[in-house]
Design a protein around this motif. Structure first.
Motif, PDB file in Angstrom:
ATOM      1  N   ALA A   1       0.839  -1.205   0.000  1.00 54.55           N
ATOM      2  CA  ALA A   1       0.000   0.000   0.000  1.00 54.55           C
ATOM      3  C   ALA A   1       0.872   1.253   0.000  1.00 54.55           C
ATOM      4  N   GLU A   2       1.993   1.205   0.739  1.00 55.99           N
ATOM      5  CA  GLU A   2       2.891   2.375   0.770  1.00 55.99           C
ATOM      6  C   GLU A   2       3.556   2.590  -0.590  1.00 55.99           C
ATOM      7  N   TYR A   3       4.008   1.495  -1.222  1.00 55.74           N
ATOM      8  CA  TYR A   3       4.609   1.618  -2.553  1.00 55.74           C
ATOM      9  C   TYR A   3       3.584   2.144  -3.551  1.00 55.74           C
ATOM     10  N   GLN A   4       2.339   1.679  -3.423  1.00 57.01           N
ATOM     11  CA  GLN A   4       1.301   2.108  -4.353  1.00 57.01           C
ATOM     12  C   GLN A   4       1.079   3.621  -4.245  1.00 57.01           C
ATOM     13  N   ALA A   5       1.103   4.138  -3.016  1.00 60.02           N
ATOM     14  CA  ALA A   5       0.950   5.582  -2.823  1.00 60.02           C
ATOM     15  C   ALA A   5       2.081   6.330  -3.526  1.00 60.02           C
ATOM     16  N   VAL A   6       3.312   5.767  -3.473  1.00 58.38           N
ATOM     17  CA  VAL A   6       4.458   6.381  -4.157  1.00 58.38           C
ATOM     18  C   VAL A   6       4.235   6.359  -5.670  1.00 58.38           C
ATOM     19  N   ILE A   7       3.761   5.220  -6.180  1.00 57.15           N
ATOM     20  CA  ILE A   7       3.507   5.096  -7.624  1.00 57.15           C
ATOM     21  C   ILE A   7       2.496   6.164  -8.052  1.00 57.15           C
ATOM     22  N   ASP A   8       1.405   6.287  -7.299  1.00 59.22           N
ATOM     23  CA  ASP A   8       0.359   7.259  -7.650  1.00 59.22           C
ATOM     24  C   ASP A   8       0.911   8.686  -7.678  1.00 59.22           C
ATOM     25  N   GLU A   9       1.724   9.009  -6.669  1.00 57.41           N
ATOM     26  CA  GLU A   9       2.291  10.365  -6.617  1.00 57.41           C
ATOM     27  C   GLU A   9       3.241  10.603  -7.779  1.00 57.41           C
ATOM     28  N   ALA A  10       4.052   9.579  -8.101  1.00 57.61           N
ATOM     29  CA  ALA A  10       5.026   9.726  -9.181  1.00 57.61           C
ATOM     30  C   ALA A  10       4.313   9.919 -10.519  1.00 57.61           C
TER      31      ALA A  10
ATOM     32  N   HIS B   1      13.406   5.116   0.251  1.00 54.48           N
ATOM     33  CA  HIS B   1      14.443   4.667   1.182  1.00 54.48           C
ATOM     34  C   HIS B   1      13.811   4.286   2.520  1.00 54.48           C
ATOM     35  N   ARG B   2      12.894   5.129   3.001  1.00 50.21           N
ATOM     36  CA  ARG B   2      12.234   4.863   4.287  1.00 50.21           C
ATOM     37  C   ARG B   2      11.416   3.575   4.226  1.00 50.21           C
ATOM     38  N   ILE B   3      10.663   3.407   3.149  1.00 50.87           N
ATOM     39  CA  ILE B   3       9.836   2.193   3.025  1.00 50.87           C
ATOM     40  C   ILE B   3      10.749   0.972   2.927  1.00 50.87           C
ATOM     41  N   GLY B   4      11.827   1.107   2.157  1.00 47.48           N
ATOM     42  CA  GLY B   4      12.753  -0.010   1.973  1.00 47.48           C
ATOM     43  C   GLY B   4      13.339  -0.503   3.288  1.00 47.48           C
ATOM     44  N   ARG B   5      13.575   0.415   4.225  1.00 46.79           N
ATOM     45  CA  ARG B   5      14.119   0.051   5.534  1.00 46.79           C
ATOM     46  C   ARG B   5      13.198  -0.882   6.310  1.00 46.79           C
ATOM     47  N   ARG B   6      11.875  -0.763   6.066  1.00 52.80           N
ATOM     48  CA  ARG B   6      10.951  -1.607   6.824  1.00 52.80           C
ATOM     49  C   ARG B   6      10.292  -2.660   5.936  1.00 52.80           C
ATOM     50  N   ASP B   7      10.883  -2.862   4.749  1.00 54.87           N
ATOM     51  CA  ASP B   7      10.304  -3.820   3.810  1.00 54.87           C
ATOM     52  C   ASP B   7      11.039  -5.151   3.915  1.00 54.87           C
ATOM     53  N   PHE B   8      10.516  -6.065   4.720  1.00 59.37           N
ATOM     54  CA  PHE B   8      11.187  -7.348   4.948  1.00 59.37           C
ATOM     55  C   PHE B   8      10.710  -8.435   3.992  1.00 59.37           C
ATOM     56  N   PHE B   9       9.538  -8.216   3.383  1.00 57.78           N
ATOM     57  CA  PHE B   9       8.972  -9.208   2.444  1.00 57.78           C
ATOM     58  C   PHE B   9       8.498  -8.451   1.207  1.00 57.78           C
ATOM     59  N   PRO B  10       9.448  -8.067   0.330  1.00 58.70           N
ATOM     60  CA  PRO B  10       9.121  -7.145  -0.765  1.00 58.70           C
ATOM     61  C   PRO B  10       7.958  -7.615  -1.640  1.00 58.70           C
ATOM     62  N   PRO B  11       6.964  -6.737  -1.848  1.00 60.65           N
ATOM     63  CA  PRO B  11       5.861  -7.033  -2.756  1.00 60.65           C
ATOM     64  C   PRO B  11       6.233  -6.622  -4.182  1.00 60.65           C
ATOM     65  N   ALA B  12       5.413  -7.030  -5.154  1.00 61.05           N
ATOM     66  CA  ALA B  12       5.680  -6.704  -6.561  1.00 61.05           C
ATOM     67  C   ALA B  12       5.728  -5.194  -6.783  1.00 61.05           C
ATOM     68  N   GLN B  13       4.962  -4.462  -5.977  1.00 58.39           N
ATOM     69  CA  GLN B  13       4.900  -3.005  -6.154  1.00 58.39           C
ATOM     70  C   GLN B  13       6.241  -2.313  -5.923  1.00 58.39           C
ATOM     71  N   ARG B  14       7.173  -2.983  -5.247  1.00 57.87           N
ATOM     72  CA  ARG B  14       8.442  -2.308  -4.952  1.00 57.87           C
ATOM     73  C   ARG B  14       9.152  -1.889  -6.241  1.00 57.87           C
ATOM     74  N   ASP B  15       9.343  -2.841  -7.171  1.00 60.54           N
ATOM     75  CA  ASP B  15      10.064  -2.528  -8.402  1.00 60.54           C
ATOM     76  C   ASP B  15       9.290  -1.530  -9.256  1.00 60.54           C
ATOM     77  N   GLN B  16       7.961  -1.650  -9.236  1.00 60.66           N
ATOM     78  CA  GLN B  16       7.135  -0.697  -9.998  1.00 60.66           C
ATOM     79  C   GLN B  16       7.312   0.712  -9.441  1.00 60.66           C
TER      80      GLN B  16
ATOM     81  N   ARG C   1       9.919   1.884  -7.746  1.00 58.24           N
ATOM     82  CA  ARG C   1      11.260   2.371  -8.093  1.00 58.24           C
ATOM     83  C   ARG C   1      11.277   2.890  -9.523  1.00 58.24           C
ATOM     84  N   ALA C   2      10.680   2.106 -10.444  1.00 62.49           N
ATOM     85  CA  ALA C   2      10.679   2.494 -11.860  1.00 62.49           C
ATOM     86  C   ALA C   2       9.896   3.789 -12.048  1.00 62.49           C
ATOM     87  N   ALA C   3       8.744   3.904 -11.374  1.00 57.97           N
ATOM     88  CA  ALA C   3       7.914   5.102 -11.535  1.00 57.97           C
ATOM     89  C   ALA C   3       8.661   6.340 -11.044  1.00 57.97           C
ATOM     90  N   VAL C   4       9.405   6.199  -9.944  1.00 57.91           N
ATOM     91  CA  VAL C   4      10.131   7.342  -9.385  1.00 57.91           C
ATOM     92  C   VAL C   4      11.302   7.712 -10.288  1.00 57.91           C
TER      93      VAL C   4
END
Lengths: 166, 143
Positions: A91-100, A123-138, A140-143
């Motif tokens: 959900a946090e990555y998705q919010a980043v994608i939407d903003e980007a 960077h902040r989300i990555g620090r607490r991301d222990f089980f990366p979802p598919a949205q992570r790479d999306q 990063r790419a969007a940003v």
């Protein structure tokens, strides 16, 4: 999975300042809440140390806290918790994608400003991301797309045709 | 003097060891222990739960030592900001060096023991100190 570190704690409701400070730290670390006054993170050198210091902070605030190393009795339990943590990060990555995406049509200055902010957020989300979802790479790419959007990408037109350097 | 801290040193403990050596005790002996009960009776413990020289009131141990030993050098407080961010990462300070230093220290702990980490980080913190000393004098990034 190498195991979990658990923090069992009680902290007085008043004064609220130390209680809120601890709550913010839990949010920042992305803990799994296993129950009232019981939080968990996958155990590593950093998470163990962070829990140790938060425990100390809780004791200083007249509360009580103990830190434990644990493993689940049933593997399904662990998967359930991991899935919950993965969904929270998604959900946090998705919010980043939407903003980007929303910033993509802005001026160069606006895009540069959003790019800086979202890189820090990733960077902040990555620090607490222990089980990366598919949205992570999306995300990063969007940003990173904000860094190149607006400039014509020369890579394709300049690339040699297939086989030229064979 | 003898000083004790937790084994597996990272940024805060490495920085504290440097601070102790350069500003408090020129001939320190460091002992690395697994638990608070293993601290020798004649040693001063630091960066461990339940000891005076630890995290207090939002400070990391480096900041706590600066306060306890009344070290007011502004260059040390600049380094304290970097150590705080590398250790706690709560964005209290703007310290872009922190992320890189955190990675360097984590890498060092993977390839050597605590004695080696302190050997390597002593000149790193000496350099960091000199850089920020010059930056403060010039009031801009030096060199």
């Amino acid at each position: 999975m190498t195991g979990w570190v658990l923090l069992a704690y009680r902290i007085p409701r008043e004064p609220s300042r130390p209680r809120i400070a601890v709550w913010r730290k839990f949010e920042r670390l992305g803990v799994a809440r296993l129950g009232d006054g019981l939080v968990a993170l996958p155990a590593d050198a950093r998470t163990r140390e962070q829990f140790d210091w938060i425990a100390e902070e809780i004791v200083e605030a007249e509360g009580s806290a103990t830190v434990w190393l644990a493993s689940p009795a049933v593997e399904e339990q662990e998967q359930q918790i991991a899935t919950g943590m993965r969904q929270a990060r998604a959900a946090e990555y998705q919010a980043v994608i939407d903003e980007a995406v929303a910033a993509g049509g802005g001026t160069d200055t606006e895009r540069a400003r959003v790019l800086r902010r979202l890189r820090a957020e990733l960077h902040r989300i990555g620090r607490r991301d222990f089980f990366p979802p598919a949205q992570r790479d999306q995300a990063r790419a969007a940003v990173e797309n904000l860094a190149t959007a607006g400039n014509p990408a020369p890579a394709e037109s300049l690339a040699p045709a297939d086989g030229e350097h064979a | 003097m003898k000083w004790a801290t937790r084994a597996g040193v990272h940024i805060d403990r490495a920085a504290c060891a440097w601070l102790i050596r350069r500003h408090i005790d020129p001939r320190p002996e460091f002992v690395f222990v697994g638990s608070p009960s293993a601290v020798p009776a004649d040693a001063t413990p630091f960066d461990m739960r339940g000891v005076d020289l630890g995290h207090h009131g939002g400070d990391c141990t480096f900041e706590t030592i600066l306060r306890r030993y009344e070290l007011h050098d502004p260059v040390l407080w600049k380094i304290a900001e970097i150590v705080h961010e590398a250790d706690i990462d709560d964005e209290k300070f703007h310290a872009p060096e922190a992320a890189g230093l955190d990675v360097v220290l984590r890498g060092l702990s993977m390839i050597g023991d605590d004695e080696q980490t302190l050997r390597v980080t002593t000149p790193i913190f000496d350099g960091l100190y000199e850089y920020h000393r010059r930056a403060l004098l010039l009031d801009r990034p030096p060199a």
